[in-house]
Design a protein around this motif. Sequence first.
Motif, PDB file in Angstrom:
ATOM      1  N   SER A 136      11.558  14.417  -3.791  1.00 48.41           N
ATOM      2  CA  SER A 136      11.959  14.723  -4.798  1.00 48.41           C
ATOM      3  C   SER A 136      10.613  14.536  -6.561  1.00 48.41           C
ATOM      4  N   PRO A 137      10.063  15.250  -5.945  1.00 52.85           N
ATOM      5  CA  PRO A 137       8.329  15.129  -6.685  1.00 52.85           C
ATOM      6  C   PRO A 137       8.653  13.848  -8.389  1.00 52.85           C
ATOM      7  N   ARG A 189       9.516  23.916  -3.748  1.00 54.36           N
ATOM      8  CA  ARG A 189       8.043  24.153  -2.530  1.00 54.36           C
ATOM      9  C   ARG A 189       7.897  22.770  -2.518  1.00 54.36           C
ATOM     10  N   VAL A 190       7.507  21.605  -3.549  1.00 57.65           N
ATOM     11  CA  VAL A 190       6.520  20.634  -3.285  1.00 57.65           C
ATOM     12  C   VAL A 190       7.981  19.671  -3.069  1.00 57.65           C
ATOM     13  N   GLN A 191       8.976  19.860  -2.902  1.00 51.20           N
ATOM     14  CA  GLN A 191      10.177  19.050  -2.369  1.00 51.20           C
ATOM     15  C   GLN A 191      10.176  19.121  -0.756  1.00 51.20           C
ATOM     16  N   GLU A 192      10.390  20.745  -0.620  1.00 52.61           N
ATOM     17  CA  GLU A 192      10.931  21.018   0.694  1.00 52.61           C
ATOM     18  C   GLU A 192       9.698  19.906   1.492  1.00 52.61           C
ATOM     19  N   ASP A 241       0.597  -1.281  -0.212  1.00 51.29           N
ATOM     20  CA  ASP A 241      -0.289   0.018   0.225  1.00 51.29           C
ATOM     21  C   ASP A 241       0.819   1.197   0.604  1.00 51.29           C
ATOM     22  N   ILE A 242       0.495   1.978  -1.205  1.00 50.42           N
ATOM     23  CA  ILE A 242       1.451   3.883  -1.411  1.00 50.42           C
ATOM     24  C   ILE A 242       0.251   5.230  -0.963  1.00 50.42           C
ATOM     25  N   ASN A 243       0.528   6.166  -0.384  1.00 51.31           N
ATOM     26  CA  ASN A 243      -0.199   6.641  -0.451  1.00 51.31           C
ATOM     27  C   ASN A 243       0.682   7.716  -1.241  1.00 51.31           C
ATOM     28  N   VAL A 244      -0.295   7.792  -2.566  1.00 55.66           N
ATOM     29  CA  VAL A 244       0.575   9.263  -3.088  1.00 55.66           C
ATOM     30  C   VAL A 244      -0.423  10.239  -3.181  1.00 55.66           C
ATOM     31  N   ALA A 245       0.932  11.527  -3.393  1.00 53.77           N
ATOM     32  CA  ALA A 245       0.198  13.151  -3.710  1.00 53.77           C
ATOM     33  C   ALA A 245      -0.070  13.635  -4.715  1.00 53.77           C
ATOM     34  N   VAL A 246      -1.261  14.219  -5.752  1.00 57.93           N
ATOM     35  CA  VAL A 246      -1.164  14.385  -6.805  1.00 57.93           C
ATOM     36  C   VAL A 246      -1.259  15.959  -6.922  1.00 57.93           C
ATOM     37  N   TYR A 247       0.084  16.895  -6.823  1.00 56.19           N
ATOM     38  CA  TYR A 247      -0.157  18.674  -7.336  1.00 56.19           C
ATOM     39  C   TYR A 247      -0.341  18.176  -8.932  1.00 56.19           C
ATOM     40  N   ASP A 248      -1.556  19.138  -9.054  1.00 53.84           N
ATOM     41  CA  ASP A 248      -1.881  19.142 -10.533  1.00 53.84           C
ATOM     42  C   ASP A 248      -1.874  21.282 -10.874  1.00 53.84           C
ATOM     43  N   SER A 308       4.690  34.619  -5.641  1.00 56.41           N
ATOM     44  CA  SER A 308       5.893  33.261  -4.608  1.00 56.41           C
ATOM     45  C   SER A 308       4.211  33.210  -3.136  1.00 56.41           C
ATOM     46  N   ASP A 309       3.441  34.237  -3.414  1.00 58.17           N
ATOM     47  CA  ASP A 309       1.666  33.868  -2.526  1.00 58.17           C
ATOM     48  C   ASP A 309       0.928  33.191  -3.087  1.00 58.17           C
ATOM     49  N   TYR A 310       0.856  33.209  -4.518  1.00 59.08           N
ATOM     50  CA  TYR A 310       0.104  32.251  -4.815  1.00 59.08           C
ATOM     51  C   TYR A 310       0.993  30.105  -5.300  1.00 59.08           C
ATOM     52  N   ILE A 311       2.030  30.722  -4.782  1.00 56.33           N
ATOM     53  CA  ILE A 311       2.573  29.394  -4.913  1.00 56.33           C
ATOM     54  C   ILE A 311       2.684  28.564  -3.432  1.00 56.33           C
ATOM     55  N   GLU A 312       2.626  29.621  -2.296  1.00 56.41           N
ATOM     56  CA  GLU A 312       2.008  29.418  -1.143  1.00 56.41           C
ATOM     57  C   GLU A 312       1.056  29.325  -0.774  1.00 56.41           C
ATOM     58  N   ARG A 313      -0.649  29.693  -0.873  1.00 54.07           N
ATOM     59  CA  ARG A 313      -1.601  28.793  -1.035  1.00 54.07           C
ATOM     60  C   ARG A 313      -1.891  27.915  -1.010  1.00 54.07           C
ATOM     61  N   THR A 314      -0.897  27.474  -2.819  1.00 55.04           N
ATOM     62  CA  THR A 314      -1.117  25.928  -3.070  1.00 55.04           C
ATOM     63  C   THR A 314      -0.284  24.977  -1.870  1.00 55.04           C
ATOM     64  N   ILE A 315       0.610  25.607  -1.302  1.00 58.12           N
ATOM     65  CA  ILE A 315       0.958  25.033  -0.066  1.00 58.12           C
ATOM     66  C   ILE A 315       0.410  24.426   0.418  1.00 58.12           C
ATOM     67  N   GLU A 316      -0.682  25.261   1.582  1.00 56.91           N
ATOM     68  CA  GLU A 316      -1.431  25.667   2.188  1.00 56.91           C
ATOM     69  C   GLU A 316      -2.561  24.451   1.702  1.00 56.91           C
ATOM     70  N   LEU A 317      -3.331  24.648   0.683  1.00 57.96           N
ATOM     71  CA  LEU A 317      -3.878  23.643   0.241  1.00 57.96           C
ATOM     72  C   LEU A 317      -3.025  22.356   0.581  1.00 57.96           C
TER      73      LEU A 317
END
Length: 581
Positions: free
Chosen positions: A329-330, A321-324, A160-167, A279-288
Amino acid sequence: MAKLVGIDLGTTFSAIAYLNEKGKPGVIEFDNGKKTMPSVVAFDGEEIVIGETAQRSEYAASAIRRIKRKMGTDHSAELNGRKYSPEEISAFVLKEIKNRAEEAIGEKIKDVVITVPAYFNDNQRQATKNAGKIAGLNVLRIINEPTAASLAYGIKEDDDINVAVYDLGGGTFDVSVLNVADGIFEVISTAGDNQLGGEDFTRRIQDVITKKFTDETGIELSTDPLAMSKLYDAVETAKIELSAKNSARVKVPFITADEKGTHDIDFELTRGEFEKLISDYIERTIELTKQAVSDGKLGIDEIDRVILVGGSSRIPLVHKRVQELFGKSPDCTLNPEEVVAMGAAIQAGIVQGDLSGIVLVDVTPMSLGIEVENGYFVPIIERNTPIPTSAKRIFTTVADNQKSVDITIFQGESMYVENNITLGKFRLEGVRHAPKGDPRIEVTFELDVNGILNVRAMDLDSESAQGITIVNDSRLTDEQLQKLKEHHLKNYNEEIRKRKHLTTVLKQKTKAESIAAKIENSIPPAYRDSLIREEIAELLRSVEEAVVEIDVRKIEEAIDGLEFIYTELKAGNYQSSEKIA
């Protein structure tokens, strides 16, 4: 035999894929050598032009772009003097991409799976399905874009693996968390923003350059559609270059002219400057993304694999940011602009039985429920519930001898209906005449695999019933969408906490009113001039305050006071202060 295909109906670009003889997905390459088509529609005289042609500068004034952001709203676009709904504009795109694909593969196309952002609401999903019908397509299924992407990656690990899809696409952002095991792709949570994407990045750069140009020349470019179209295209090109280079130039010769002559734009933008702008847009995606992981009852360290999807996911800051966030690594080995269409083609094969060994379990992105008294929203199907699904709850009347009840359906997370999305409304007649709180009204929600909702209400005593299928009659204005978005960002966590107690408070309110009615009927003649009624009224005011505040303790204290009065009255022991003459 007609070919089964999957279509990624994108905000900025669309793609179409099919399964080859070996059951492998492939994105169809058109006669022009490209695998994606701009989702742009314009008029050339009496003729509608779509795709690359519609992007030309001569159509800048009439070109309709990013119509996907308007799906499910009351927005209309005017072409050649006629107004078109978002569904109709999207149908032009779907029909064009179908025709191109038919020419490329030499086969007819009829049955399709169309993808939508995971956070599309019921109105938007229905609108997408309607667009397919208008285009003459048989829409087998509507599936979420991140889910489709996970199918395309063909995860086959034994454990079983858990996968996050960032779109992160041109116009929308979605993130989904899935558990994948033994060929079962189960979506366990999703989050997103349907008004956030790469075009917002482009617009922000464009705004900076436009302001600088105006400051230097005194010329306001924003009122010139042709100039703005040329600038947008130049900015878009530079933005893409910055994914591979440390700087790029935005050059538009002869963008406008005045009495001093012609003017050019030549603006250098570094990657660092670009990253600060977005940067504010990207941080919004990170919070979501954090929210989706939390909603899935997982920790960040429990995500085994991260997949990047969408053209805007190529931006180095996104990768960083996703990697952090995840500490790994995505995965972006598949083309992020093609992977969603590929997954949709796989889903088409699953639906038609051409592929086996894969099971897809998706979820509903937002809670679905009805309005109750005081304008509160009570969910019947909670967000992130696997679909298809059905659920039911029992409600009651709020007035004595009530003959009918209005069932208004909403979608959203706010405990107040005014902050959620209205989906539909119907009236249940023939409710049994009885004191308020006595009738039992059963409300059933059924959500199908496409995320399309059916609602039914029945009086369990009289067996009177009524229902509705949500068909996208209730649409939101752009202003309403923005208001909902802002409210959701500001109040989400607090309202989710309060909403957990709402049902308890409403039940207790009914109980308090029932006890008060019993007291009224039990007051002996000797106490008619006492302060009992004033004391009851004070306790009921406390009940109303508790309902507004969603305060369980306060309403329970008021009920204790009412029960004490009733018990003492029945025992003949109640002593109340007499009124002073």
